[in-house]
Design an enzyme around this catalytic site. Structure first.
Site, PDB file in Angstrom:
ATOM      1  CB  CYS A  91     -18.231 -17.349   2.158  1.00  0.00           C
ATOM      2  SG  CYS A  91     -18.651 -17.108   3.889  1.00  0.00           S
ATOM      3  CG  HIS A  92     -14.476 -15.870   5.382  1.00  0.00           C
ATOM      4  ND1 HIS A  92     -15.660 -16.379   5.888  1.00  0.00           N
ATOM      5  CD2 HIS A  92     -14.118 -14.857   6.200  1.00  0.00           C
ATOM      6  CE1 HIS A  92     -15.997 -15.689   6.959  1.00  0.00           C
ATOM      7  NE2 HIS A  92     -15.084 -14.755   7.177  1.00  0.00           N
TER       8      HIS A  92
END
Length: 192
Positions: A91-92
């Protein structure tokens, strides 16, 4: 498995993420049954690559504001990579690799193919303006166009590549839907 955070102790949880996944069975069970994992984290500075087989960075927006430039985190990534141990994020989380380098000073993402939270997903989450930078854009810059993503926003996408300088396995996942597949790739990289 050891859960670490920059300061140790209780890891901050993003209330919006908790709310977004409140009905997801896996997330719901983790929040209810595994509280000790995220409330009693080890201080990141106390983690030594020699004591572990791989490193994995979770997502959420937090790493975009601290871990991408944290010298302890960057040294840890370099140590795992130089030891040819898998380095991974979802994800991030892949933001942690933006400033990570090999011992030679070469970015570990140089020549790699990677993924992470896409610009479209950030826009759909309504948080583009709140971010210090857009992850997809920055990953594309550092890899010279090596960023790839799922055909549709929020679709599963996992990329296994090699870290520059060491050849360590580099595993990245695009978004929350990719987390399980990242875990499976870590196990595969470890021969499990």
């Amino acid at each position: 498995m050891t859960i670490a955070s920059p300061k140790g102790g209780k890891a901050p949880l993003d209330p919006a993420s908790v709310q977004m996944f409140a009905e997801d069975p896996t997330s719901k069970a983790f929040l209810a049954e595994k509280e000790a994992l995220w409330t009693n984290t080890v201080k990141l500075a106390d983690v030594k690559a020699a004591d572990f087989d791989a490193i994995f960075y979770v997502g959420g927006h937090g790493p975009m504001f601290d871990l991408y430039s944290d010298p302890v985190s960057l040294a840890l990534i370099q140590a795992f990579s130089e030891a040819k141990k898998p380095v991974s994020a979802v994800c991030h989380g892949p933001t942690v690799f933006l400033n990570a380098t090999a011992a030679s000073g070469e970015p570990i993402l140089s020549g790699a193919t990677v993924t992470g939270f896409s610009n479209v997903e950030e826009e759909q989450a309504g948080l583009t303006a709140a971010m210090p930078y857009l992850l997809e854009t920055e990953l594309n810059k550092i890899t010279n166009g090596g960023y790839v993503k799922a055909d549709q926003p929020w679709g599963e996408k996992v990329v296994v590549s090699k870290a520059a300088g060491s050849g360590a396995v580099l595993i990245t996942g695009q978004n929350p839907a990719s987390a399980t597949a990242v875990g499976k790739e870590i196990l595969k990289a470890l021969g499990l």
